[in-house]
Design a protein around this motif. Structure first.
Motif, PDB file in Angstrom:
ATOM      1  N   VAL A 187       1.730   4.375  -4.004  1.00  0.00           N
ATOM      2  CA  VAL A 187       2.074   4.137  -2.601  1.00  0.00           C
ATOM      3  C   VAL A 187       0.805   3.921  -1.778  1.00  0.00           C
ATOM      4  N   ASP A 188      -0.217   4.719  -2.017  1.00  0.00           N
ATOM      5  CA  ASP A 188      -1.480   4.594  -1.275  1.00  0.00           C
ATOM      6  C   ASP A 188      -2.189   3.279  -1.572  1.00  0.00           C
ATOM      7  N   ALA A 189      -1.955   2.700  -2.749  1.00  0.00           N
ATOM      8  CA  ALA A 189      -2.639   1.465  -3.153  1.00  0.00           C
ATOM      9  C   ALA A 189      -1.958   0.193  -2.648  1.00  0.00           C
ATOM     10  N   ILE A 190      -0.793   0.306  -2.019  1.00  0.00           N
ATOM     11  CA  ILE A 190      -0.080  -0.877  -1.536  1.00  0.00           C
ATOM     12  C   ILE A 190      -0.868  -1.536  -0.415  1.00  0.00           C
ATOM     13  N   ASP A 191      -1.081  -2.833  -0.512  1.00  0.00           N
ATOM     14  CA  ASP A 191      -1.821  -3.601   0.490  1.00  0.00           C
ATOM     15  C   ASP A 191      -0.878  -3.981   1.635  1.00  0.00           C
ATOM     16  N   HIS A 192      -1.105  -3.405   2.807  1.00  0.00           N
ATOM     17  CA  HIS A 192      -0.220  -3.642   3.941  1.00  0.00           C
ATOM     18  C   HIS A 192      -0.408  -5.002   4.594  1.00  0.00           C
ATOM     19  N   ARG A 250       9.178   2.538   9.193  1.00  0.00           N
ATOM     20  CA  ARG A 250       8.191   1.561   8.733  1.00  0.00           C
ATOM     21  C   ARG A 250       6.825   2.210   8.734  1.00  0.00           C
ATOM     22  N   ILE A 251       6.101   2.074   7.628  1.00  0.00           N
ATOM     23  CA  ILE A 251       4.732   2.572   7.567  1.00  0.00           C
ATOM     24  C   ILE A 251       3.864   1.579   8.309  1.00  0.00           C
ATOM     25  N   LEU A 252       3.139   2.046   9.286  1.00  0.00           N
ATOM     26  CA  LEU A 252       2.384   1.166  10.174  1.00  0.00           C
ATOM     27  C   LEU A 252       1.006   0.841   9.626  1.00  0.00           C
ATOM     28  N   LYS A 253       0.824  -0.344   9.130  1.00  0.00           N
ATOM     29  CA  LYS A 253      -0.468  -0.923   8.727  1.00  0.00           C
ATOM     30  C   LYS A 253      -1.412   0.069   8.059  1.00  0.00           C
ATOM     31  N   GLY A 254      -0.930   0.772   7.051  1.00  0.00           N
ATOM     32  CA  GLY A 254      -1.791   1.637   6.265  1.00  0.00           C
ATOM     33  C   GLY A 254      -2.031   3.003   6.850  1.00  0.00           C
ATOM     34  N   THR A 255      -1.510   3.283   8.039  1.00  0.00           N
ATOM     35  CA  THR A 255      -1.694   4.614   8.596  1.00  0.00           C
ATOM     36  C   THR A 255      -0.622   5.530   8.023  1.00  0.00           C
ATOM     37  N   MET A 274       3.936 -15.186   4.969  1.00  0.00           N
ATOM     38  CA  MET A 274       5.146 -14.403   4.862  1.00  0.00           C
ATOM     39  C   MET A 274       4.871 -13.162   4.023  1.00  0.00           C
ATOM     40  N   ARG A 275       5.179 -11.993   4.584  1.00  0.00           N
ATOM     41  CA  ARG A 275       4.985 -10.745   3.856  1.00  0.00           C
ATOM     42  C   ARG A 275       6.290 -10.305   3.209  1.00  0.00           C
ATOM     43  N   LEU A 276       6.179  -9.816   1.997  1.00  0.00           N
ATOM     44  CA  LEU A 276       7.339  -9.322   1.271  1.00  0.00           C
ATOM     45  C   LEU A 276       7.673  -7.903   1.706  1.00  0.00           C
ATOM     46  N   ASN A 277       8.941  -7.532   1.606  1.00  0.00           N
ATOM     47  CA  ASN A 277       9.381  -6.184   1.947  1.00  0.00           C
ATOM     48  C   ASN A 277       9.384  -5.302   0.714  1.00  0.00           C
ATOM     49  N   ILE A 278       8.883  -4.073   0.880  1.00  0.00           N
ATOM     50  CA  ILE A 278       8.955  -3.047  -0.155  1.00  0.00           C
ATOM     51  C   ILE A 278       9.652  -1.854   0.463  1.00  0.00           C
ATOM     52  N   HIS A 279      10.628  -1.307  -0.245  1.00  0.00           N
ATOM     53  CA  HIS A 279      11.383  -0.154   0.241  1.00  0.00           C
ATOM     54  C   HIS A 279      11.070   1.039  -0.652  1.00  0.00           C
TER      55      HIS A 279
END
Length: 93
Positions: free
Chosen positions: A53-58, A74-79, A1-6
Motif C-alpha cells: 500500500v505504501d509503495a503505490i504511486d499516487h 480517498r487517500i489524498l496524494k500519498g498523505t 488518465m489515472r486508474l482506480n485502486i480500491h
C-alpha cells in the motif's frame, strides 16, 4: 488518465459485499491483511500488506480505502489523511 485502486481493510462478512461489487464492475480490488507478506492471490481476492500500500504511486493511481463500517475514503496524494466521501450500501429495498 489515472486508474482506480480500491483497498478493502480486512476481509469479513461486511466487506465481502463491496469487494465483490467492485470486482463485478471490473475494478482493481486489493484486501489489506497484516498477516500476509507482499502480494498473495487466494481464490477471488488478492491480499496485500502495508508495504504494498505504501509503495503505490499516487500520480498513476487514484486510491480508495474502505474501512469498517466500510465507508469510502480517498487517500489524498500519498498523505496518511483520509477524506470520507460517502457510505457504500449494497442493500436492496
Amino acid at each position: 488518465m489515472r486508474l482506480n485502486i480500491h483497498l478493502i481493510m480486512g476481509l469479513n462478512e461486511d466487506s465481502i459485499g463491496p469487494a465483490k461489487y467492485l470486482q463485478n464492475r471490473h475494478e482493481v480490488v486489493f484486501i489489506v491483511d497484516h498477516t500476509v507478506k507482499g502480494v498473495h492471490k487466494q481464490k477471488d481476492f488478492t491480499f496485500v500488506d502495508q508495504a504494498f500500500v505504501d509503495a503505490i504511486d499516487h500520480t498513476l493511481f487514484k486510491v480508495y480505502a474502505y474501512e469498517p463500517p466500510y465507508k469510502r475514503a480517498r487517500i489524498l496524494k500519498g498523505t496518511r489523511s483520509l477524506m470520507i466521501e460517502k457510505r457504500v450500501d449494497r442493500k436492496s429495498d
